[in-house]
Motif scaffolding. Structure first.
Motif, PDB file in Angstrom:
ATOM      1  N   ASN A  35      50.420  43.582  28.656  1.00 27.18           N
ATOM      2  CA  ASN A  35      51.280  42.393  28.708  1.00 27.18           C
ATOM      3  C   ASN A  35      50.490  41.171  29.161  1.00 27.18           C
ATOM      4  N   LYS A  36      49.682  41.334  30.217  1.00 26.36           N
ATOM      5  CA  LYS A  36      48.855  40.229  30.718  1.00 26.36           C
ATOM      6  C   LYS A  36      47.606  40.797  31.358  1.00 26.36           C
ATOM      7  N   VAL A  37      46.494  40.070  31.197  1.00 25.77           N
ATOM      8  CA  VAL A  37      45.297  40.327  31.993  1.00 25.77           C
ATOM      9  C   VAL A  37      45.030  39.017  32.705  1.00 25.77           C
ATOM     10  N   THR A  38      45.253  38.987  34.011  1.00 31.82           N
ATOM     11  CA  THR A  38      45.124  37.719  34.728  1.00 31.82           C
ATOM     12  C   THR A  38      44.787  37.972  36.192  1.00 31.82           C
ATOM     13  N   THR A  39      44.701  36.896  36.960  1.00 34.33           N
ATOM     14  CA  THR A  39      44.389  37.053  38.386  1.00 34.33           C
ATOM     15  C   THR A  39      45.675  37.204  39.192  1.00 34.33           C
ATOM     16  N   VAL A  40      45.524  37.753  40.394  1.00 34.00           N
ATOM     17  CA  VAL A  40      46.653  37.935  41.304  1.00 34.00           C
ATOM     18  C   VAL A  40      47.320  36.589  41.577  1.00 34.00           C
ATOM     19  N   ASP A  41      46.504  35.560  41.812  1.00 29.44           N
ATOM     20  CA  ASP A  41      47.049  34.234  42.152  1.00 29.44           C
ATOM     21  C   ASP A  41      47.915  33.693  41.019  1.00 29.44           C
ATOM     22  N   ARG A  42      47.458  33.878  39.780  1.00 30.45           N
ATOM     23  CA  ARG A  42      48.206  33.369  38.618  1.00 30.45           C
ATOM     24  C   ARG A  42      49.495  34.150  38.392  1.00 30.45           C
ATOM     25  N   PHE A  43      49.531  35.394  38.843  1.00 32.06           N
ATOM     26  CA  PHE A  43      50.663  36.283  38.557  1.00 32.06           C
ATOM     27  C   PHE A  43      51.755  36.173  39.621  1.00 32.06           C
ATOM     28  N   GLN A  44      51.537  35.314  40.642  1.00 32.61           N
ATOM     29  CA  GLN A  44      52.565  35.157  41.685  1.00 32.61           C
ATOM     30  C   GLN A  44      53.866  34.683  41.042  1.00 32.61           C
ATOM     31  N   GLY A  45      54.963  35.311  41.449  1.00 36.85           N
ATOM     32  CA  GLY A  45      56.270  34.951  40.896  1.00 36.85           C
ATOM     33  C   GLY A  45      56.637  35.766  39.664  1.00 36.85           C
ATOM     34  N   GLN A  46      55.712  36.629  39.174  1.00 33.01           N
ATOM     35  CA  GLN A  46      55.993  37.464  38.007  1.00 33.01           C
ATOM     36  C   GLN A  46      55.958  38.937  38.426  1.00 33.01           C
ATOM     37  N   GLN A  47      56.352  39.818  37.523  1.00 34.56           N
ATOM     38  CA  GLN A  47      56.375  41.251  37.828  1.00 34.56           C
ATOM     39  C   GLN A  47      56.213  42.041  36.533  1.00 34.56           C
ATOM     40  N   ASN A  48      55.889  43.314  36.663  1.00 33.66           N
ATOM     41  CA  ASN A  48      55.882  44.225  35.525  1.00 33.66           C
ATOM     42  C   ASN A  48      56.080  45.639  36.046  1.00 33.66           C
ATOM     43  N   ASP A  49      56.395  46.564  35.128  1.00 37.37           N
ATOM     44  CA  ASP A  49      56.668  47.940  35.566  1.00 37.37           C
ATOM     45  C   ASP A  49      55.436  48.603  36.166  1.00 37.37           C
ATOM     46  N   TYR A  50      54.297  48.431  35.499  1.00 38.38           N
ATOM     47  CA  TYR A  50      53.077  49.121  35.941  1.00 38.38           C
ATOM     48  C   TYR A  50      51.962  48.094  36.095  1.00 38.38           C
ATOM     49  N   ILE A  51      51.312  48.129  37.250  1.00 34.08           N
ATOM     50  CA  ILE A  51      50.222  47.195  37.536  1.00 34.08           C
ATOM     51  C   ILE A  51      48.940  47.983  37.793  1.00 34.08           C
ATOM     52  N   LEU A  52      47.878  47.604  37.081  1.00 36.41           N
ATOM     53  CA  LEU A  52      46.542  48.150  37.338  1.00 36.41           C
ATOM     54  C   LEU A  52      45.744  47.020  37.978  1.00 36.41           C
ATOM     55  N   LEU A  53      45.229  47.257  39.182  1.00 34.60           N
ATOM     56  CA  LEU A  53      44.627  46.186  39.976  1.00 34.60           C
ATOM     57  C   LEU A  53      43.164  46.506  40.282  1.00 34.60           C
ATOM     58  N   SER A  54      42.281  45.549  39.968  1.00 36.55           N
ATOM     59  CA  SER A  54      40.856  45.701  40.280  1.00 36.55           C
ATOM     60  C   SER A  54      40.498  44.725  41.387  1.00 36.55           C
ATOM     61  N   LEU A  55      39.928  45.241  42.497  1.00 38.76           N
ATOM     62  CA  LEU A  55      39.603  44.396  43.648  1.00 38.76           C
ATOM     63  C   LEU A  55      38.157  43.881  43.613  1.00 38.76           C
ATOM     64  N   VAL A  56      37.339  44.368  42.703  1.00 38.27           N
ATOM     65  CA  VAL A  56      36.032  43.801  42.332  1.00 38.27           C
ATOM     66  C   VAL A  56      34.936  43.951  43.377  1.00 38.27           C
ATOM     67  N   ARG A  57      35.164  43.471  44.611  1.00 42.28           N
ATOM     68  CA  ARG A  57      34.066  43.309  45.556  1.00 42.28           C
ATOM     69  C   ARG A  57      33.562  44.636  46.097  1.00 42.28           C
ATOM     70  N   THR A  58      32.237  44.709  46.332  1.00 44.29           N
ATOM     71  CA  THR A  58      31.645  45.916  46.923  1.00 44.29           C
ATOM     72  C   THR A  58      30.753  45.576  48.113  1.00 44.29           C
ATOM     73  N   ARG A  59      30.438  44.263  48.291  1.00 46.10           N
ATOM     74  CA  ARG A  59      29.561  43.878  49.403  1.00 46.10           C
ATOM     75  C   ARG A  59      30.351  43.264  50.561  1.00 46.10           C
ATOM     76  N   ALA A  60      31.309  42.413  50.234  1.00 52.68           N
ATOM     77  CA  ALA A  60      32.135  41.768  51.263  1.00 52.68           C
ATOM     78  C   ALA A  60      33.575  41.734  50.768  1.00 52.68           C
ATOM     79  N   VAL A  61      34.527  41.720  51.700  1.00 56.95           N
ATOM     80  CA  VAL A  61      35.950  41.781  51.328  1.00 56.95           C
ATOM     81  C   VAL A  61      36.358  40.558  50.510  1.00 56.95           C
ATOM     82  N   GLY A  62      35.769  39.393  50.834  1.00 57.75           N
ATOM     83  CA  GLY A  62      36.090  38.181  50.062  1.00 57.75           C
ATOM     84  C   GLY A  62      37.482  37.658  50.380  1.00 57.75           C
TER      85      GLY A  62
END
Length: 1406
Positions: free
Chosen positions: A1170-1197
């Motif tokens: 349905n969408k591939v976007t950032t968490v910030d852009r998706f605020q206010g929206q929803q979907n049944d299933y969310i796959l989330l990638s947190l990306v960082r491996t060196r610092a939490v960011g």
């Protein structure tokens, strides 16, 4: 607890720790320790620098004190700080000055005498302690002056001294900028002559080290002379400030006349002649130091000088003291009006004014701060003006650097400019001419208007050409002059300074008026289609900034500088959504020039003073006792459960009549009655206060047609939602905190509907942060009983409304015209049915006469026949027999009259007449559209007169305020959605979109709905975001100040287990009953063992996160894993549009989109999410299933911000699957509440591949199918590949058993006939089986991103016999594709357009 002898041990480590994150919770745990700790801080701050504490440590202490003074909302801190800044601190004044101040305000002398009496009663030790605290700030100022004087003019100086001085001035600014701290401190500061000492110091004259100090000093000077009465807190007018200035000068003249004969000329001159710096220096310069000291002592500025002694002060200091105090001040508003609004090259690249993106938080900056309180509305607007301007400048700098470097300006062989590249957002200028410089207004020295023509050649792709031609009126562009010195072909290096590489000389802003047609006329915006222009040359008429033009021309004439306006060679445009800064700044400046009339009940709350609950409806004097809740309640039981703890009295006893809608009468008590009753009849009062009188009422019949029936609300609101609706209907300020999924929008829509029905004459303004939220709101409003002719949507987002109806201004005009024709047709039909000759349906006016003379007369005659005249009951049949409109209603459902009872039939007859009457009422309203001929006039009329509910974004409100006020726009109520995401100033401007009535605002209600626990407004520059606190929305500030809120406490979006991941952030967030009851929430996620899972992703090919460009983070291992899980779910039968893929970084978003394009985007069996976007852009929206990638491996960011975590965890309804480096995130303290739940489950993905979608398994049940554990990404990629191959090889079974495709897709699938076709599909869509994609060079540039590695034909060709049903899948492994890290938003599109490359993958990688 330690003793005072050990302050160093307590203070040094603790303060540095608290400064890192100033959290008041630290003190709340042990409140009794704080007073002693604070006294240690005060003692340490005054200690000698060569003693126990170094200057660096004392600088840290200053920062700590600054935090304390800025946290006065915390009771614990306020109790300690108040002792430093209350009236007794005037002990630090010299006696003569103290006497002068007490004489000015007689009331203060009483207080002062009382303080002295109380001091006498104290024991000596306590008195000494109190004296030390009162003199603390005076002593701190003296300590600072000694440090400042130790700074040499040219010799090396330690940066510790410079930083101490900067932090001290920052502390002084913050004390002056808050009324509670300023009230008594301003006199102390004035008496210390700190500013004079600072301006004469060596540090100011040190160019490098003293630059920031000088900027801070200018800010302090501004606030010390701020236009406010320190004691009362009232803003001072221009006249009052002039009076104060005249009083000072005349008192100096009187002193000169009485005691200094050498100053007679000065004493006898008029004020205007002597109040400039030059004339004051002329009169006082020749005087001796002793004489100057005597003059100052007569004015109580310095202690009296004994006759036998010489002054200890320098003559320079004494002269500056007298001159700076008495020189004429420039009005703040005058300075503001002369300021150009567009930034120039001098501001844009000045690091001291616009800091770079990275701000460590170490040093201080010369920036205003947005904290809890402001001095006056002028101060509030000015701080916001400056910050908004600088934040916009930072974004403009980024855009200019990006566009100009893409154009690659080089020096040609002949010394001119040649452009070696091109940019979408910038074009070379062919010709530039100033065409008009209008005369200045009276009293001004800048032109009223400056216009110019800019010609460019649009030899570009059609869609880019359309973008340039689509520039609207008021869009802002930038005119740039570059004179490159680098020869043709020089490569641009982003790490080196930008200006010297491109040779940038000038930047000036301009505003588009319009594009010119073939005849040189401006093409106006409007509903009419634009003319088609020939050729590629286009000329735009632009407005230049008159202030800037005047400054440039003055510089050219007086200093012989070159004419800037003959040099421009590039014009740059910006994205419309980011380009509203000029209009917002203009709006703020206009507000500061007008008398800002904020409602009295809001004024103090906006400034942060007084009782924060004073605007709550329970404290408003005009509270309304009886409200019609219309369709809010579904039943009487629903009403009773909505008011727990209240007695509900229904006015009718018959349960059959206790049906909605209901009117409710609430107990409303005045303050006086409350006090009287509290004394005696307390129980009776409490009982009465909790009794609600409920009156069911029947909505009058609206007509016999089905569409006449009112639309009804179907949502069973909770009791907190009902409280929010009730508060929103009452006058005052209503703040609703809505956690994710708690029905914020439903509450907003119901409030709007109820206000519309209760107060039909009132107009409501809806403001949201985004067009998307506004559209969601509008779609729900249309589902309720609101007449669509009263709805209007302003701004450019109406195109996105998912409805056939157009609610824009011109859309509403067209609706009115079309509706008018429809209604006149109805009038024609009615006229025919009544047998009346003539043409009554010709215009609205003739229709009105027809109604008056033909329709009303028949109705009145009918009523006289059927109404009860005597005591006898009227005959039921008469109602139908005499009814005059039978023929007209022949097309309604028959029979119209039921004949059961007189009352029922009479109500039907009146309903029919109401239907007819409404036709003529609407036509009367539409009459204006006949008189007004242009679409623009009609649209203005609709906005000002017709529309009752007007919706716009906060940006549109800021852009169009001037136009709206000019039109006479009026409204009574404001409802703001997403209020916690709106900038402070963009929240404030909508309050002032109308002119006041008789000096008062007509605003009655302000409803703000938001969630301050989710993401704040987007501020790109870290310095403005953190140091200036610009990310704090007005909503968040009100919550911090203590304004009462209604906290919605039941969510209906997500499974209860998913809600637990974020409900810890809220007070008591529970679940609505349907979350447990509905099958979709109780059923498990097919093919997956858990409804949420954190999946650990280790380095892939030795690489975790990568950063091809600054802050452009990517993680290939996570991206491939996420896409593999998405494909697995689609292969099981999950609809692709029910799955969204989110990530925390833009770089990862582009990489995932690229991988989807390669693997499965064009595959009909899988498709796209349905969408591939950032968490910030998706605020206010929803979907049944969310796959989330947190990306960082060196610092939490930036996921360390808990608000971003809350948004990320709350987007999913049924399933959430997070891919991350677990070891990194589970150790982050801020994320512990969520990650402790996530890590309680296995960290490897658990799948059930043989379980089809949908499943009958209940959530949490043990599956009957085999569970498979996936250890890493390559294993998942191989598994999905094999699963896909198996499905392809058993195509028919696949269609019959697993996939429920639409007919079109089934036909498509059945066309797959040969094994070769199967393989082609597979190789386009699938990840590799043994050879999972490898990383390419992470440093690939944006230009190279389109040329991604492709598979060659030789690699994809496979003979048919290799794909036999029993063959080994390994023989089918696709080539080793190299997934390049995508680094540009256009990457996916470029990828799709690139033909298949003929080079091998290995060569490409090299």
């Amino acid at each position: 607890m330690a003793t005072p002898a050990q302050p160093k041990k307590i203070v040094a480590p603790t303060v540095s720790q608290i400064n890192a994150e100033f959290v008041t919770q630290t003190f709340k745990k042990k409140p009794d320790h704080f007073p002693f700790f604070f006294k240690c801080i005060l003692k340490a701050a005054l200690a000698e620098t060569d003693g126990e504490f170094s200057l660096h440590e004392q600088t840290v202490l200053l920062l700590f004190l600054d935090h304390c003074f800025n946290s006065l909302e915390v009771d614990l801190i306020r109790s300690q700080v108040q002792q430093l800044i209350s009236l007794p601190m005037w002990m630090g004044l010299q006696p003569a000055r103290l006497e002068l101040e007490l004489k000015k305000t007689p009331k203060l002398r009483k207080f002062w005498n009382l303080i002295k009496k109380n001091d006498e009663k104290m024991d000596p030790e306590a008195r000494e302690q109190a004296y030390q605290e009162r003199r603390f700030l005076s002593q701190l100022i003296q300590k600072f002056i000694s440090v400042l004087k130790s700074v040499p003019l040219s010799e090396p100086v330690t940066m510790d001294k410079v930083h101490y001085c900067e932090r001290f001035i920052e502390l002084m600014i913050d004390l002056e900028a808050l009324l509670p701290t300023r009230r008594w401190f301003n006199t102390i500061l004035d008496d210390s002559h700190l500013l004079v000492h600072c301006y004469l110091s060596n540090l100011v004259h040190r160019e490098e080290d003293g630059h920031l100090f000088s900027q801070l000093l200018d800010m302090l000077k501004f606030y010390t002379g701020f236009e406010i009465n320190d004691q009362t807190g009232n803003a001072l007018t221009e006249n009052e400030m002039t009076t104060i200035h005249y009083d000072r000068i005349t008192s100096l003249q009187r002193a000169a006349f009485a005691h200094f004969p050498e100053l007679y000329d000065f004493a006898l001159s008029n004020v205007a002649e002597v109040d400039t710096r030059e004339s004051l220096i002329k009169f006082f310069g020749p005087l001796s130091s002793n004489t100057l000291h005597q003059v100052a002592s007569y004015l109580c500025l310095l202690p009296t000088l004994p006759k036998t002694e010489d002054t200890t002060f320098d003559k320079e200091f004494l002269l500056e003291l007298l001159v700076s105090r008495h020189e004429r001040r420039i009005s703040q508003i005058q300075q503001l009006n002369q300021m150009p609004l567009y930034p120039t090259e001098k501001i844009i690249w000045d690091e001291n004014i616009v800091p770079t993106e990275y701000y460590s938080g170490e040093g201080c900056l010369a920036l205003p701060k947005l904290n809890l309180q402001f001095l006056t509305l002028h101060d509030y607007l000015l701080r916001n003006f400056n910050l908004f301007r600088l934040e916009s400048t930072y974004e403009i700098r980024q855009d200019i650097e990006d566009s100009v470097s893409r154009m690659k300006p080089w020096q040609s062989e002949y010394g001119g400019v040649v452009f070696g590249g091109w940019a979408r957002m910038a074009q070379p200028i062919v010709a530039f001419t100033v065409v008009e410089v209008a005369k200045p207004n009276i009293g001004e020295n800048w032109p009223t208007r400056v216009r110019a023509d800019v010609t460019i050649n649009l030899n570009v792709r059609d869609h880019i050409k359309d973008e340039w031609e689509g520039l609207r009126k008021h869009d802002v562009c930038f005119l740039i002059t570059v004179r490159p010195t680098k020869p043709y072909g020089t490569k641009f290096d982003r790490r080196r300074p930008f200006i010297e590489q491109v040779g940038l000389v000038y930047v000036r802003g301009c505003e588009i008026q319009g594009m010119l047609d073939d005849k040189g006329r401006v093409i106006e915006d409007g509903p009419e289609p634009r003319p088609n222009l020939r050729g590629e040359s286009r000329t735009f008429r632009v407005f230049l900034d008159p202030n800037q033009y005047q400054q440039d021309m003055t510089n050219t004439i007086q200093n012989g500088a070159e004419d800037v306006y003959e040099t421009f060679n590039i014009i740059m445009r910006r994205k419309p959504k980011e380009n509203n800064f000029k209009a917002v700044l203009e709006t703020i400046r206009n507000l500061m020039n007008t008398d800002c009339v904020v409602p009295d009940w809001l004024h103090d709350i906006i400034l942060g003073y007084g009782d924060p609950s004073s605007a709550h409806y329970s404290k408003m004097p005009n509270q309304i006792s009886t409200l019609d809740f219309n369709d809010t309640f579904l039943s009487i039981e629903h009403l009773k459960t909505s008011f727990p703890g209240h007695n509900v009295k229904v006015t009718v006893d018959d349960p059959a009549l206790q049906i909605p809608p209901f009117r409710i009468t609430f107990p409303v008590r005045s303050g006086k009655g409350k006090k009287r009753k509290d004394a005696d009849g307390e129980d009776e009062d409490t009982e009465e206060a909790k009794t609600l009188i409920v009156e069911p009422h029947v909505i009058p019949n609206r007509g016999p047609y089905p569409y006449n029936q009112p639309k009804r609300n179907t949502i069973q609101f909770t009791h907190t939602q009902i409280e929010a609706i009730r508060a929103g209907m009452q006058p005052g300020l209503t703040m609703v905190v809505g956690p994710p999924g708690t029905g914020k929008t439903d509450v907003a829509v119901q409030i709007i509907s109820n206000i519309y029905h209760n107060f039909p004459e009132q107009r409501t303004l809806i403001v949201t942060h985004s067009n998307q939220a506004l559209n969601q709101l509008f779609e729900k409003i249309m589902a309720l009983d609101i007449d669509e002719r009263h709805l209007l949507r302003l701004g450019h987002g109406e195109e996105e409304l998912e409805t056939e109806k157009d609610f824009s201004r011109y859309g509403r005009v067209n609706y009115v015209l079309a509706r008018r024709i429809e209604l006149l047709e109805e009038v024609k039909r009615l006229q025919k049915s009544l047998g009346v000759p003539g043409d009554a349906s010709y215009t609205c006016e003739t229709a009105g006469y027809f109604f008056l003379y033909q329709v009303m007369s028949r109705w009145e005659e009918y009523i006289s026949k059927v109404k009860n005249k005597s005591n006898t009951l009227p005959d039921v049949t008469e109602v139908s027999t005499f009814f005059p409109f039978h023929e007209y209603f022949a097309n309604a459902p028959q029979p119209i009259f039921k004949g059961r009872s007189y009352e029922e039939d009479m109500e039907i007859a009146e309903g029919c007449f109401r239907h007819i009457k409404k036709i003529f009422t609407q036509l009367e309203e539409f009459r204006a559209s006949e008189l007004l001929r242009s679409g623009l006039d009609r649209s203005k009329y609709l906005l000002v007169k017709e529309a009752k509910i007007i919706a716009m974004t906060c940006t549109h409100a800021a852009l169009k305020r001037h136009d709206l006020v000019k039109l006479g726009f009026k409204y009574d109520n404001i409802l703001m959605e997403e209020a916690a995401q709106i900038l402070e100033i963009e929240t404030f401007i909508p309050l002032l979109l109308q002119n006041p009535q008789d000096g008062f605002s007509r605003l009655k209600r302000w409803i703000m709905i938001g969630d301050h626990h989710q993401l704040p407004p987007v501020i790109k520059n870290m310095a403005f975001q953190k140091y200036s606190n610009m990310e704090q929305s007005l909503f968040t500030r009100f919550v911090r100040v203590g304004v009462p809120t209604v906290d919605l406490d039941a969510q209906g979006r997500a499974r209860a287990s998913l809600c637990n991941l974020y409900n810890w952030r809220y007070k008591n967030l529970g679940n609505l009953p349907h979350v447990q009851l509905l099958p979709e929430f109780s059923t498990a996620n097919a093919g997956l063992l858990y409804d949420f899972q954190l999946i650990n992703v280790e380095d892939f090919q030795g690489v975790g996160e990568s950063e091809p460009n600054p802050y452009f983070y990517q993680n290939l291992g996570e991206a491939e894993y996420v896409v593999a899980l998405f494909m697995y779910m689609c292969l099981l039968g999950y609809p692709a549009d029910k799955i969204s893929i989110l990530t925390t970084y833009n770089g990862q978003k582009h990489l995932i989109r690229d991988i989807i394009n390669r693997r499965c985007g064009s595959n009909p069996l899988i498709g796209r999410p349905n969408k591939v976007t950032t968490v910030d852009r998706f605020q206010g929206q929803q979907n049944d299933y969310i796959l989330l990638s947190l990306v960082r491996t060196r610092a939490v960011g930036h996921l360390r911000d808990v608000r971003r975590l809350v948004v990320a965890m709350s987007r999913a309804r049924l399933g959430l699957y997070i891919f991350a480096r677990v070891s990194l995130f589970q150790n982050c303290f801020e994320l512990t509440p969520a990650f402790s739940q996530l890590t309680a489950r296995p960290l490897h993905l658990h799948i059930i591949p043989t379980e089809p979608f949908p499943t009958s398994r209940k959530n949490g049940e043990r599956p009957s199918h085999e569970v498979q554990i996936i250890k890493n990404m390559p294993q998942m990629a191989n598994f999905v590949y094999n699963m896909y191959m198996h499905l392809i090889q058993t195509t028919h079974h696949y269609h019959q058993t697993l996939l429920q495709l639409p007919p079109a897709m089934v036909e498509e699938g059945e066309e797959i006939q040969s094994q070769e076709t199967e393989l082609e599909t597979e190789e386009e869509a699938m990840p590799v089986q043994a050879d999972v994609p490898s990383l390419t060079d992470a440093g690939s540039s944006q230009e190279a991103s389109a040329s991604q590695t492709e598979t060659t034909p030789s690699q994809t060709e496979t003979t048919p016999d290799q794909t036999g049903a029993g063959s080994n899948p390994e023989t089918l492994s696709p080539p080793s594709e190299s997934t390049a890290t995508m680094v540009g938003p256009e990457a996916a599109a470029a990828e799709a357009d690139t033909p298949q490359d003929t080079t091998s993958a290995a060569e490409e990688t090299k």
